[in-house]
Design an enzyme around this catalytic site. Structure first.
Site, PDB file in Angstrom:
ATOM      1  CD  GLU A  61       4.450 -34.725  37.426  1.00  0.00           C
ATOM      2  OE1 GLU A  61       4.578 -36.139  37.377  1.00  0.00           O
ATOM      3  OE2 GLU A  61       4.688 -34.031  38.347  1.00  0.00           O
ATOM      4  CB  CYS A 111      -3.045 -42.745  41.083  1.00  0.00           C
ATOM      5  SG  CYS A 111      -1.429 -42.572  40.159  1.00  0.00           S
ATOM      6  CG  ASN A 113       1.501 -45.320  44.558  1.00  0.00           C
ATOM      7  OD1 ASN A 113       2.379 -44.544  44.588  1.00  0.00           O
ATOM      8  ND2 ASN A 113       0.238 -45.250  43.290  1.00  0.00           N
ATOM      9  CD  GLU A 122       0.171 -35.837  37.624  1.00  0.00           C
ATOM     10  OE1 GLU A 122      -0.677 -36.504  37.469  1.00  0.00           O
ATOM     11  OE2 GLU A 122       0.317 -34.817  36.583  1.00  0.00           O
TER      12      GLU A 122
HETATM   13  O1  TXE Z   1      -0.153 -39.678  50.737  1.00  0.00           O
HETATM   14  P1  TXE Z   1       0.456 -38.250  50.953  1.00  0.00           P
HETATM   15  P2  TXE Z   1      -0.304 -40.809  51.651  1.00  0.00           P
HETATM   16  C1  TXE Z   1      -3.511 -41.215  47.522  1.00  0.00           C
HETATM   17  C2  TXE Z   1      -4.392 -42.487  48.285  1.00  0.00           C
HETATM   18  C3  TXE Z   1      -3.844 -42.599  49.486  1.00  0.00           C
HETATM   19  C4  TXE Z   1      -3.658 -41.253  50.074  1.00  0.00           C
HETATM   20  C5  TXE Z   1      -2.809 -40.966  51.071  1.00  0.00           C
HETATM   21  O2  TXE Z   1      -5.590 -42.225  48.229  1.00  0.00           O
HETATM   22  O3  TXE Z   1      -4.712 -43.417  50.468  1.00  0.00           O
HETATM   23  O4  TXE Z   1      -3.338 -40.696  48.888  1.00  0.00           O
HETATM   24  O5  TXE Z   1      -1.533 -41.636  51.013  1.00  0.00           O
HETATM   25  C6  TXE Z   1       4.421 -36.227  51.584  1.00  0.00           C
HETATM   26  N1  TXE Z   1       3.874 -31.199  52.845  1.00  0.00           N
HETATM   27  N2  TXE Z   1      -2.213 -41.596  46.778  1.00  0.00           N
HETATM   28  O6  TXE Z   1      -0.718 -40.591  53.164  1.00  0.00           O
HETATM   29  O7  TXE Z   1       0.128 -38.190  52.686  1.00  0.00           O
HETATM   30  C7  TXE Z   1       4.537 -37.362  52.106  1.00  0.00           C
HETATM   31  O8  TXE Z   1       5.601 -37.509  53.206  1.00  0.00           O
HETATM   32  C8  TXE Z   1       4.940 -31.633  52.003  1.00  0.00           C
HETATM   33  C9  TXE Z   1      -2.661 -41.161  45.672  1.00  0.00           C
HETATM   34  O9  TXE Z   1       1.108 -41.579  51.378  1.00  0.00           O
HETATM   35  O10 TXE Z   1      -0.117 -37.359  50.013  1.00  0.00           O
HETATM   36  C10 TXE Z   1       5.029 -38.473  50.955  1.00  0.00           C
HETATM   37  O11 TXE Z   1       6.158 -38.075  50.657  1.00  0.00           O
HETATM   38  N3  TXE Z   1       4.695 -33.219  51.663  1.00  0.00           N
HETATM   39  C11 TXE Z   1      -1.080 -41.252  44.887  1.00  0.00           C
HETATM   40  C12 TXE Z   1       4.109 -37.756  49.946  1.00  0.00           C
HETATM   41  O12 TXE Z   1       3.649 -36.392  50.344  1.00  0.00           O
HETATM   42  C13 TXE Z   1       3.994 -33.913  52.342  1.00  0.00           C
HETATM   43  C14 TXE Z   1      -0.039 -42.113  45.298  1.00  0.00           C
HETATM   44  C15 TXE Z   1       2.568 -38.270  49.580  1.00  0.00           C
HETATM   45  O13 TXE Z   1       2.139 -38.521  50.767  1.00  0.00           O
HETATM   46  C16 TXE Z   1       3.004 -33.385  53.453  1.00  0.00           C
HETATM   47  C17 TXE Z   1      -0.102 -42.347  46.884  1.00  0.00           C
HETATM   48  C18 TXE Z   1       2.929 -32.053  53.452  1.00  0.00           C
HETATM   49  N4  TXE Z   1       1.975 -31.280  54.418  1.00  0.00           N
HETATM   50  C19 TXE Z   1      -1.281 -41.838  47.770  1.00  0.00           C
HETATM   51  N5  TXE Z   1       2.151 -34.293  53.790  1.00  0.00           N
HETATM   52  C20 TXE Z   1      -1.027 -41.050  43.376  1.00  0.00           C
HETATM   53  N6  TXE Z   1      -1.920 -40.402  42.906  1.00  0.00           N
HETATM   54  O14 TXE Z   1      -0.501 -41.831  42.863  1.00  0.00           O
HETATM   55  C21 TXE Z   1       2.466 -35.565  53.263  1.00  0.00           C
HETATM   56  N7  TXE Z   1       3.400 -35.185  52.260  1.00  0.00           N
END
Ligand code: TXE
Length: 480
Positions: free
Chosen positions: A461, A282, A150, A248
Site C-alpha cells: 500500500e 503492528c 489499533n 496488511e
Molecule cells: O483483528 P481482526 P483483531 C493483530 C493483533 C491482534 C489480532 C487480533 O495480533 O491481537 O490481530 O485483533 C474484521 N471477515 N492485529 O481481533 O479480527 C474486524 O471486524 C471480514 C494486527 O481486532 O483481524 C476488524 O474490522 N472481516 C493489525 C478487522 O477485521 C473480518 C492491527 C480486524 O480484525 C472478519 C490489529 C472476517 N471473517 C490487530 N473477522 C495490524 N497489522 O495493524 C474480523 N474482521
C-alpha cells in the site's frame, strides 16, 4: 447514550435488524455507546448504493474528486479535538498520542491521495517501428475496506483515501471495537459534499458484516488490515472469487542494537518503539536484539526508563501508556506473560495488570513489561502479542543476529541501530522485512510502498502502489 449509525447512500441509519452492539471505553471498562449490529442485508444496501454512485464518481474530473477529498481533510482538521477524544475513548490510547499521530496522519492520508491522483500516470511503449502500446488505468469498481482497532481513523483513511481518489466507490467497515471516529468521519464526508453512495460505512462484527463484504460477488477488491488469522480466512474466501486482495497483517519485529550505535538515540527511540500505543502497533519492535558488548548497559538503562513511563488515564497529559483495547485483549496479553514465565523468561519490569485510581479504576491497563532469558524459538518470541511486552536477547555476530531477526513467520518491519553505514546497508539487505528503519522508527513517507513479507501480508500500500491497486490496467496495441 450515543448510538452510532451506518452511513449508507449518504444517510445515517441504523442496521436493518434494529439490533445494537455495546461499545466500550476500555480505560473506564464501561459501555459508552452502541453500534449497529449490521449483517448481509446492510451490506447489500451499501453495495447497491456504491454501484449506483460508481458511474458518476469514476468519471468525475480528477480535479473535482480531488477538491472533495481535500474538503474532507479540512473537515478532519476542523474536528481535530473531537476526533482525538473519540480515538482515545474508543481505543484507550493516550489523548496526546491521538493528537500527535492518529488524527494528523488521517488528515495527511486524505491530502496525500487527493493530490497524488492529479499526478497519476500510465505508460506508453513503442515496439520498434511496428506498433505503439498504451496502457490505461481505470477504477476497479466497488471495493471493500476493512480496518482494525489499533490506529482506527489513521488506518481507515489509509485505505479509503486511495480508493476514493482512484475513482472507486467503497463499502468500508471499521473495527467494532473502535467505531466512533469512523462515525464522526461519515458526518465530515456529508458536510464536505461527498456524493451519496460513494463511501458507505457499515458497522458491526467481523464475522457477520465483515464476512458479508468479503463474500459479496459485486465487491471486486478487498483492502484489509488486521490479524494474520483473519487475513488467512479472508484470502480463503476472496481468492477463489478472483478478487484483488491487499492484506496488511501482523508483525513480530526485531529491533537490532549494534554496539557502535548512538546509544542515547537507540535507547530513547526503543522505549518509544516498544511501548507506543501500548505496543498495539503492528510496527512495534517487540524483540530487542542487543550486541553482547553493550547488552548489560542497554538492559540496565532500558529497564530504568521503562519503569518511569506513567501508566494511567489516557486523558492525562503525563500519561505515556494508556489502556489496552478490550478486556479480552488484556487477558490475551497477560496470558502471554504467563507463557513467557513458563518458557523460562525472567520478568524484569511490569508483568501485571495495573489499577489506575479514579474514573479508570475498571480499565484494562497492563504495565510495560520487559522479559529476559528466552531463546528465539519459544512461542513468546515467535507469536505476535500486540501489547506492551518486549523481550531482550544478546547476540554475538552479524550472521547470528540476521538469523535471529529472520526466524519468525512474520516479516513486517525491522529497526537497525548502528553508526556504520556499510553495515546498515549490508544488514538491511539481508532482513526479510517490508520496511527497515535505520537509526529511526515510524518515519513514513507516504510515497513509499508499505507492506509485509511472509505472513505479514500480501501486496503493497502507499503511494502509487495504492492507486495502482484500486485501478485495473488495459494495454491497447496499435499497429503502425
Ligand atoms: O483483528 P481482526 P483483531 C493483530 C493483533 C491482534 C489480532 C487480533 O495480533 O491481537 O490481530 O485483533 C474484521 N471477515 N492485529 O481481533 O479480527 C474486524 O471486524 C471480514 C494486527 O481486532 O483481524 C476488524 O474490522 N472481516 C493489525 C478487522 O477485521 C473480518 C492491527 C480486524 O480484525 C472478519 C490489529 C472476517 N471473517 C490487530 N473477522 C495490524 N497489522 O495493524 C474480523 N474482521
Amino acid at each position: 447514550m450515543v448510538r452510532i449509525l451506518n452511513y449508507i447512500n449518504g444517510e445515517l441509519i441504523p442496521a436493518v435488524s434494529g439490533e445494537w452492539l455495546d461499545n466500550y471505553n476500555p480505560a473506564e471498562g464501561r459501555v459508552y455507546s452502541q453500534i449497529p449490529d449490521s449483517n448481509e442485508k446492510d451490506i447489500e444496501e451499501a453495495v447497491t448504493s456504491a454501484k449506483k454512485a460508481f458511474p458518476s464518481w469514476s468519471t468525475m474530473p480528477m480535479s473535482e474528486r480531488s477538491d472533495i477529498l481535500l474538503k474532507i481533510a479540512e473537515g478532519i482538521d476542523r474536528e481535530f479535538e473531537a476526533l482525538a477524544k473519540a480515538e482515545s475513548d474508543d481505543n484507550g490510547k493516550p489523548l496526546k498520542l491521538a493528537k500527535t499521530i492518529d488524527i494528523p496522519r488521517a488528515s495527511a492520508n486524505m491530502r496525500f491521495f487527493a493530490t497524488a491522483i492529479l499526478h497519476f500516470e500510465s505508460q506508453a511503449h513503442q515496439t520498434d517501428q511496428l506498433a505503439v502500446n498504451y496502457t490505461t488505468r481505470t477504477p476497479l469498481g466497488v471495493v471493500g475496506c476493512i480496518s482494525p482497532w489499533n490506529l482506527p481513523l489513521y488506518l481507515f483513511t489509509w485505505k479509503i483515501a486511495p480508493a476514493l481518489a482512484a475513482g472507486c466507490t467503497v463499502v468500508a467497515k471499521p473495527s467494532e471495537l473502535t467505531p466512533m471516529t469512523a462515525y464522526l468521519f461519515s458526518k465530515i464526508c456529508k458536510e464536505a459534499g461527498l456524493p451519496a453512495g460513494v463511501l458507505n460505512i457499515v458497522h458491526g462484527l467481523g464475522s457477520k458484516a465483515g464476512q458479508a463484504i468479503i463474500e459479496h460477488p459485486e465487491i471486486v477488491g478487498i483492502s484489509f488490515t488486521g490479524g494474520t488469522t483473519t487475513g488467512k480466512r479472508i484470502a480463503a474466501t476472496a481468492a477463489p472469487m478472483f478478487k484483488k486482495l491487499s492484506l496488511e497483517l501482523g508483525g513480530k519485529n526485531p529491533n537490532i542494537i549494534f554496539a557502535d550505535c548512538d546509544f542515547e538515540q537507540a535507547v530513547s527511540t526503543s522505549i518509544y518503539s516498544s511501548f507506543s500505543n501500548q505496543g498495539e502497533i503492528c510496527l512495534c519492535g517487540s524483540r530487542i536484539l542487543v550486541e553482547r558488548s553493550v547488552y548489560d548497559r542497554f538492559v540496565e538503562e532500558f529497564i530504568k526508563r521503562t519503569k518511569k513511563l506513567s501508566v494511567g488515564d489516557p486523558a492525562d497529559e503525563e500519561t505515556r501508556v494508556g489502556a489496552l483495547v478490550s478486556e479480552e485483549h488484556m487477558n490475551k496479553v497477560l496470558s502471554y506473560i504467563e507463557l513467557a514465565k513458563a518458557e523460562g523468561g525472567k520478568v524484569m519490569s511490569g508483568g501485571e495488570r495495573v489499577v489506575v485510581r479514579g474514573r479508570c479504576e475498571m480499565g484494562y491497563f497492563v504495565a510495560p513489561t520487559i522479559i529476559l532469558g528466552l531463546n528465539q524459538q519459544c512461542r513468546t518470541n515467535q507469536e505476535e502479542i500486540f501489547g506492551p511486552v518486549v523481550t531482550i536477547m544478546p547476540f554475538d555476530t552479524e550472521e547470528e543476529v540476521i538469523e535471529f531477526a529472520n526466524s519468525t513467520a512474520f516479516g513486517l518491519s525491522a529497526t537497525i541501530w548502528t553508526e556504520n553505514l556499510k553495515k546498515a546497508h549490508r544488514v538491511s539487505h539481508q532482513l526479510k522485512s517490508g520496511i527497515i528503519w535505520v537509526n529511526c522508527w515510524l518515519l513514513r513517507d507516504l510515497r513509499t510502498p508499505f507492506g509485509g513479507m511472509k505472513q505479514s501480508g500480501v501486496g503493497r500500500e502507499g503511494g502509487w502502489e495504492a492507486l495502482r491497486f484500486f485501478t485495473e490496467q488495459k494495454n491497447i496495441c496499435i499497429k503502425l
